[in-house]
Design an enzyme around this catalytic site. Structure first.
Site, PDB file in Angstrom:
ATOM      1  N   ASP A   1     -10.839  -2.898  56.596  1.00  0.00           N
ATOM      2  CA  ASP A   1     -11.382  -4.039  57.349  1.00  0.00           C
ATOM      3  C   ASP A   1     -10.855  -4.016  58.786  1.00  0.00           C
ATOM      4  OD1 ASP A   1      -8.812  -5.095  57.274  1.00  0.00           O
ATOM      5  OD2 ASP A   1      -9.304  -6.796  55.981  1.00  0.00           O
TER       6      ASP A   1
ATOM      7  N   CYS B   1      -6.377  -2.800  54.186  1.00  0.00           N
ATOM      8  CA  CYS B   1      -6.629  -4.146  54.708  1.00  0.00           C
ATOM      9  C   CYS B   1      -5.270  -4.682  55.171  1.00  0.00           C
ATOM     10  CB  CYS B   1      -7.325  -5.039  53.677  1.00  0.00           C
ATOM     11  SG  CYS B   1      -6.339  -5.463  52.236  1.00  0.00           S
TER      12      CYS B   1
ATOM     13  N   THR C   1      -2.929  -6.473  53.739  1.00  0.00           N
ATOM     14  CA  THR C   1      -1.864  -6.287  52.759  1.00  0.00           C
ATOM     15  C   THR C   1      -2.115  -5.123  51.808  1.00  0.00           C
ATOM     16  OG1 THR C   1      -3.025  -7.762  51.260  1.00  0.00           O
ATOM     17  CG2 THR C   1      -1.354  -8.768  52.681  1.00  0.00           C
TER      18      THR C   1
ATOM     19  N   HIS D   1       0.941   9.913  37.127  1.00  0.00           N
ATOM     20  CA  HIS D   1       0.898   9.205  35.843  1.00  0.00           C
ATOM     21  C   HIS D   1      -0.401   8.435  35.640  1.00  0.00           C
ATOM     22  CE1 HIS D   1       5.567   9.037  35.171  1.00  0.00           C
ATOM     23  NE2 HIS D   1       5.116  10.257  35.437  1.00  0.00           N
TER      24      HIS D   1
ATOM     25  N   HIS E   1       0.640  10.272  29.146  1.00  0.00           N
ATOM     26  CA  HIS E   1      -0.069   9.828  30.360  1.00  0.00           C
ATOM     27  C   HIS E   1      -1.576   9.924  30.170  1.00  0.00           C
ATOM     28  CE1 HIS E   1       3.735   9.447  32.135  1.00  0.00           C
ATOM     29  NE2 HIS E   1       3.946  10.717  32.403  1.00  0.00           N
TER      30      HIS E   1
HETATM   31  C1  RB5 Z   1      -7.850 -10.353  56.536  1.00  0.00           C
HETATM   32  O1  RB5 Z   1      -7.324 -11.193  57.491  1.00  0.00           O
HETATM   33  C2  RB5 Z   1      -6.902 -10.218  55.354  1.00  0.00           C
HETATM   34  O2  RB5 Z   1      -7.042 -11.293  54.500  1.00  0.00           O
HETATM   35  C3  RB5 Z   1      -7.192  -8.927  54.618  1.00  0.00           C
HETATM   36  O3  RB5 Z   1      -7.044  -7.853  55.491  1.00  0.00           O
HETATM   37  C4  RB5 Z   1      -6.310  -8.580  53.438  1.00  0.00           C
HETATM   38  O4  RB5 Z   1      -4.961  -8.717  53.728  1.00  0.00           O
HETATM   39  C5  RB5 Z   1      -6.656  -9.202  52.156  1.00  0.00           C
HETATM   40  O5  RB5 Z   1      -6.106  -8.891  51.094  1.00  0.00           O
END
Ligand code: RB5
Length: 154
Positions: free
Chosen positions: A8, A65, A67, A98, A134
């Protein structure tokens, strides 16, 4: 080996850094985007990259993204996909060895660029080592993914 990248709006800088690294190492890759800083929804990019893997057009995927959480959830919603959100290299290695994960998710806002490269390298240079246990566990994941039931362990 062909690699698909996607992410993203939060992923632009880290994705470009990783793409340059892949190029330097001689990997073939496709970067689906986003190529814009405009806010965009991570499920679109996680699903788009996962479909490229599921169709066999690429072997491994790296999705990013903020996180790594949202985009890994999206990728894992595509049938046949195992996507691991990793913030250190050991997990990335284990995800291949694994879990036979075909996709790696990273958090652009949770890890630095050089740590990201060590995670990417660990993921790309590790291979599934299907000993009996596995292989059985990945088959159990596939059963769940196909909507099947597993015996209760309780
Ligand atoms: C976007 O701001 C953020 O929510 C996205 O990049 C991500 O971290 C979602 O899991």
């Amino acid at each position: 080996m062909h690699i698909v990248l996607a992410g993203d709006h939060s992923s632009l800088e880290l994705r470009a850094y990783i793409a340059a690294h892949l190029g330097e190492l001689g990997y073939s890759y496709t970067d689906l985007g986003t190529h814009s800083t405009q806010s965009t929804d991570y499920p679109l990019w996680g699903a788009a990259a996962a479909k490229v893997i599921a169709s066999g057009e690429a072997d491994l995927g790296i999705v990013i993204c903020g996180t790594g959480i949202g985009i890994s959830l999206a990728a894992n919603s595509v049938k046949g996909i195992r996507c691991a959100n990793c913030s250190e290299p050991y997990s990335a290695k284990m995800a291949r060895e694994h879990n036979n994960a075909q996709m790696l998710a990273l958090g652009a806002r949770t890890i630095g660029p050089d740590l990201a490269l060590t995670i990417v390298d660990a993921f790309l240079t590790s291979v599934f080592t299907p000993n009996e246990r596995h292989a059985r566990r990945v088959e159990e994941l596939e059963t769940l993914d196909a909507g099947g039931e597993l015996p209760s362990p309780c």
